[in-house]
Design a protein around this motif. Structure first.
Motif, PDB file in Angstrom:
ATOM      1  N   LEU A  21     -42.823  61.471 -95.651  1.00 46.66           N
ATOM      2  CA  LEU A  21     -41.904  60.431 -95.203  1.00 46.66           C
ATOM      3  C   LEU A  21     -42.580  59.517 -94.193  1.00 46.66           C
ATOM      4  N   ASP A  22     -42.207  58.261 -94.195  1.00 47.41           N
ATOM      5  CA  ASP A  22     -42.692  57.334 -93.179  1.00 47.41           C
ATOM      6  C   ASP A  22     -41.750  57.435 -91.985  1.00 47.41           C
ATOM      7  N   LEU A  23     -42.200  58.139 -90.956  1.00 50.42           N
ATOM      8  CA  LEU A  23     -41.380  58.368 -89.774  1.00 50.42           C
ATOM      9  C   LEU A  23     -41.660  57.370 -88.656  1.00 50.42           C
ATOM     10  N   SER A  24     -42.458  56.354 -88.935  1.00 50.53           N
ATOM     11  CA  SER A  24     -42.881  55.423 -87.882  1.00 50.53           C
ATOM     12  C   SER A  24     -41.698  54.801 -87.139  1.00 50.53           C
ATOM     13  N   TYR A  25     -40.658  54.392 -87.844  1.00 51.44           N
ATOM     14  CA  TYR A  25     -39.483  53.788 -87.215  1.00 51.44           C
ATOM     15  C   TYR A  25     -38.217  54.604 -87.468  1.00 51.44           C
ATOM     16  N   ASP A  26     -38.365  55.830 -87.937  1.00 49.13           N
ATOM     17  CA  ASP A  26     -37.225  56.666 -88.303  1.00 49.13           C
ATOM     18  C   ASP A  26     -36.405  57.028 -87.060  1.00 49.13           C
ATOM     19  N   LEU A  27     -35.146  56.612 -87.034  1.00 51.06           N
ATOM     20  CA  LEU A  27     -34.303  56.830 -85.852  1.00 51.06           C
ATOM     21  C   LEU A  27     -33.986  58.306 -85.642  1.00 51.06           C
ATOM     22  N   GLU A  28     -33.805  59.048 -86.707  1.00 43.87           N
ATOM     23  CA  GLU A  28     -33.518  60.480 -86.596  1.00 43.87           C
ATOM     24  C   GLU A  28     -34.723  61.229 -86.006  1.00 43.87           C
ATOM     25  N   PHE A  29     -35.913  60.888 -86.476  1.00 48.66           N
ATOM     26  CA  PHE A  29     -37.109  61.539 -85.952  1.00 48.66           C
ATOM     27  C   PHE A  29     -37.368  61.104 -84.511  1.00 48.66           C
ATOM     28  N   ARG A  54     -37.726  66.788 -68.688  1.00 48.80           N
ATOM     29  CA  ARG A  54     -36.738  66.261 -67.751  1.00 48.80           C
ATOM     30  C   ARG A  54     -36.994  64.809 -67.351  1.00 48.80           C
ATOM     31  N   ARG A  55     -37.536  64.061 -68.297  1.00 48.09           N
ATOM     32  CA  ARG A  55     -37.650  62.619 -68.109  1.00 48.09           C
ATOM     33  C   ARG A  55     -37.649  61.963 -69.482  1.00 48.09           C
ATOM     34  N   SER A  56     -37.527  60.651 -69.492  1.00 46.48           N
ATOM     35  CA  SER A  56     -37.406  59.919 -70.742  1.00 46.48           C
ATOM     36  C   SER A  56     -38.776  59.637 -71.357  1.00 46.48           C
ATOM     37  N   LEU A  57     -38.833  59.703 -72.673  1.00 49.05           N
ATOM     38  CA  LEU A  57     -40.056  59.395 -73.409  1.00 49.05           C
ATOM     39  C   LEU A  57     -40.326  57.896 -73.436  1.00 49.05           C
ATOM     40  N   GLY A  73     -36.634  52.094 -77.867  1.00 49.25           N
ATOM     41  CA  GLY A  73     -36.445  53.163 -78.835  1.00 49.25           C
ATOM     42  C   GLY A  73     -37.619  53.314 -79.777  1.00 49.25           C
ATOM     43  N   ALA A  74     -37.296  53.613 -81.027  1.00 50.03           N
ATOM     44  CA  ALA A  74     -38.300  53.954 -82.039  1.00 50.03           C
ATOM     45  C   ALA A  74     -39.316  52.841 -82.253  1.00 50.03           C
ATOM     46  N   GLU A  75     -38.861  51.605 -82.342  1.00 47.18           N
ATOM     47  CA  GLU A  75     -39.794  50.498 -82.593  1.00 47.18           C
ATOM     48  C   GLU A  75     -40.752  50.321 -81.430  1.00 47.18           C
ATOM     49  N   TRP A  76     -40.239  50.358 -80.197  1.00 47.24           N
ATOM     50  CA  TRP A  76     -41.105  50.213 -79.026  1.00 47.24           C
ATOM     51  C   TRP A  76     -42.121  51.348 -78.977  1.00 47.24           C
ATOM     52  N   LEU A  77     -41.662  52.591 -79.217  1.00 51.25           N
ATOM     53  CA  LEU A  77     -42.562  53.747 -79.147  1.00 51.25           C
ATOM     54  C   LEU A  77     -43.689  53.609 -80.166  1.00 51.25           C
TER      55      LEU A  77
END
Length: 158
Positions: free
Chosen positions: A9-17, A30-33, A39-43
């Protein structure tokens, strides 16, 4: 939730993943990624930090590598997601890497990890201040492991 990440699967922008990675990171570390509001696109596209993940196969395979990871390790997305994660370390360093992954499995995460890695070209580099964590879904099922780091140093040739 997808039972196993083996289908290419292409998980690059997958919101569930992305939710699995971000929620697991926040529960463990205990901190944000990602910065608030991102979100996914920025990451995947903009994060200056390398973010990688592998699945739970007996010989785990990368299932996620953001653009920073692709640049650092010199693999395209298509190359990364077919690569067993053990190949990101040279053979002599694989036992040390295995100890790290076992420690993460026992403790949920490790922070401030330093380890020798190898890029596609053969360039060797130390990852610095890495955080490695288990990907655990909301029902408590382990789905893989992930790592992030924003500092690395090339090993100088002798």
């Amino acid at each position: 939730m997808i039972a196993n990440y083996n289908a290419g699967l292409d998980l690059s922008y997958d919101l569930e993943f992305y939710a699995l990675m971000a929620e697991s990171f926040e529960r463990s570390v205990r901190r944000s990624l990602t910065p608030e509001g991102e979100g996914a696109e920025w990451l995947y596209d903009q994060s200056p930090a390398v973010v990688l993940a592998h699945n739970t196969d007996a010989d785990p395979r990368f299932i996620y590598a953001n653009r920073a990871a692709q640049a650092c390790f010199e693999y395209s997305w298509d190359e990364f997601v077919t690569l067993p994660s053990r190949l990101s370390a040279e053979a002599p360093d694989r036992a040390e890497r295995e100890r790290l992954l076992n420690a993460v499995a026992a403790n949920g995460f490790i922070a401030d990890y330093r380890g020798l890695r190898i890029a596609k070209s053969g360039r060797r580099f130390y990852i610095e201040k890495a955080i490695v964590w288990d990907l655990v879904d909301r029902s408590g099922c382990r789905r893989g492991q992930a790592a992030t780091f924003d500092s690395w140093q090339d090993v100088q040739a002798d």
